[in-house]
Design an enzyme around this catalytic site. Structure first.
Site, PDB file in Angstrom:
ATOM      1  N   SER A 151      42.761  10.648  28.603  1.00 58.89           N
ATOM      2  CA  SER A 151      43.037  10.241  27.231  1.00 58.89           C
ATOM      3  C   SER A 151      42.058   9.125  26.881  1.00 58.89           C
ATOM      4  O   SER A 151      41.551   8.439  27.780  1.00 58.89           O
ATOM      5  CB  SER A 151      44.469   9.699  27.131  1.00 58.89           C
ATOM      6  OG  SER A 151      44.641   8.947  25.934  1.00 58.89           O
ATOM      7  N   TYR A 164      52.142   5.033  29.753  1.00 59.90           N
ATOM      8  CA  TYR A 164      51.154   6.079  29.454  1.00 59.90           C
ATOM      9  C   TYR A 164      49.730   5.584  29.698  1.00 59.90           C
ATOM     10  O   TYR A 164      48.922   6.245  30.367  1.00 59.90           O
ATOM     11  CB  TYR A 164      51.330   6.525  27.995  1.00 59.90           C
ATOM     12  CG  TYR A 164      50.460   7.695  27.602  1.00 59.90           C
ATOM     13  CD1 TYR A 164      50.888   9.004  27.805  1.00 59.90           C
ATOM     14  CD2 TYR A 164      49.212   7.498  27.028  1.00 59.90           C
ATOM     15  CE1 TYR A 164      50.088  10.084  27.451  1.00 59.90           C
ATOM     16  CE2 TYR A 164      48.404   8.563  26.664  1.00 59.90           C
ATOM     17  CZ  TYR A 164      48.852   9.850  26.876  1.00 59.90           C
ATOM     18  OH  TYR A 164      48.056  10.911  26.519  1.00 59.90           O
TER      19      TYR A 164
HETATM   20  C1  BGC Z   1      48.216  10.334  23.021  1.00 56.73           C
HETATM   21  C2  BGC Z   1      48.458  10.560  21.541  1.00 56.73           C
HETATM   22  C3  BGC Z   1      47.570   9.667  20.696  1.00 56.73           C
HETATM   23  C4  BGC Z   1      46.130   9.728  21.159  1.00 56.73           C
HETATM   24  C5  BGC Z   1      45.244   8.718  20.449  1.00 56.73           C
HETATM   25  C6  BGC Z   1      46.756  10.497  23.282  1.00 56.73           C
HETATM   26  O1  BGC Z   1      46.471  10.391  24.628  1.00 56.73           O
HETATM   27  O2  BGC Z   1      48.988  11.241  23.785  1.00 56.73           O
HETATM   28  O3  BGC Z   1      49.819  10.322  21.236  1.00 56.73           O
HETATM   29  O4  BGC Z   1      47.648  10.066  19.349  1.00 56.73           O
HETATM   30  O5  BGC Z   1      46.046   9.511  22.544  1.00 56.73           O
HETATM   31  O6  BGC Z   1      45.826   7.446  20.377  1.00 56.73           O
END
Ligand code: BGC
Length: 266
Positions: A151, A164
């Site tokens: 991410s 996360y």
């Molecule tokens: C998340 C999303 C978010 C994006 C940008 C992703 O890894 O799961 O919820 O919109 O990152 O912030």
């Protein structure tokens, strides 16, 4: 013309919705036979498998919790039983359980780390074991390819999402360490770091016009991404077109990591 991933078998974890669903679709379109892993939603996973078969491809849907080593083993066993082996593994399963730092429960911390980081570890470990077990195949220059779904939050700190962000920061170093360790065996390991992609995980961020306007301020390229944007990147990373690429993170984020807040002199 031969398709890029013809005669190869791909496993995609967490493929019943969102980015995983998009990646499974793209890999199948590129000619791979696909194993569509799901955890809680059999219907869309089975429907995608049926759709791929209707279009002339090969696919199965298999249930497994990627945070459980026995279920991961069973998932790879299902790949072997149906397709003989696997060439491309996309460790994609991931979830969010958001809370402010002071309110974050240990349960939610663990739930996210168990799937997003430990799940990718278990999936990648089973993948490497399978690649080594079966040895070289004439379908690709590499012995096998692993793609970790990271991410932008492997580098962008994210208040209110500490579990996360920590999991994705962990994915970055896990991916690089693994890539270093298995490169001599000709196993390529890379990550894709998506930005905001229109999926159920971030529905709140794009569903209403006001939220969408706020979100677009973070995306210099001016649009929210689609699962297909990630699918195309995955096809390239899985194919011999990227044979010299290992240990890298491909950001597919419309420029979200370009610090758009600084575009007007900071
Ligand atoms: C998340 C999303 C978010 C994006 C940008 C992703 O890894 O799961 O919820 O919109 O990152 O912030």
């Amino acid at each position: 013309m031969q398709k890029l991933l013809e005669n190869q078998v791909a496993l995609i974890t967490g493929a019943s919705s969102g980015i995983g669903f998009g990646v499974a679709t793209s890999l199948a379109e590129a000619g791979a036979s696909v194993v569509i892993n799901y955890y809680s939603q059999p219907e869309p996973a089975e429907a995608l498998a049926a759709e791929i078969i209707r279009a002339g491809g090969a696919a199965i849907a298999v249930k497994a919790d990627v945070s459980d080593p026995q279920q991961v083993d069973a998932l790879f066993e299902a790949c072997r039983t149906r397709f003989g082996t696997v060439d491309i593994v996309v460790a994609n399963s991931g979830l969010q359980k958001d809370a402010s730092f002071v309110e974050m429960t240990l349960r939610d911390w663990n739930a996210v780390l168990n799937v997003n980081l430990t799940g990718q570890f278990l999936t990648a470990q089973a993948a490497v074991r399978e690649f080594l077990r079966r040895g070289a195949r004439p379908v690709s220059k590499a012995l096998g390819k692993i793609i970790c779904m990271s991410s932008v939050h492997q580098v962008i700190p994210w208040a209110g999402h500490i579990n996360y962000a920590a999991s994705k920061g962990g994915v970055q170093m896990m991916m690089q360490t693994l890539a270093q360790e298995v490169a001599p065996q000709r196993i390529r390991v890379n990550s894709i770091a998506p930005g905001a992609i229109k999926t159920p995980i971030n529905k709140d961020a794009w569903e209403s016009p006001e939220a969408l306007q706020r979100l677009l301020k973070l995306i210099p390229y001016g649009r929210v991404g689609e699962p297909d944007d990630i699918g195309k990147a995955a096809v390239w990373l899985a194919s011999d077109e990227s044979d010299y690429v290992t240990g890298t993170t491909l950001f597919v984020d419309g420029g979200m990591t370009l610090y758009p807040g600084f575009e007007d002199n900071g």
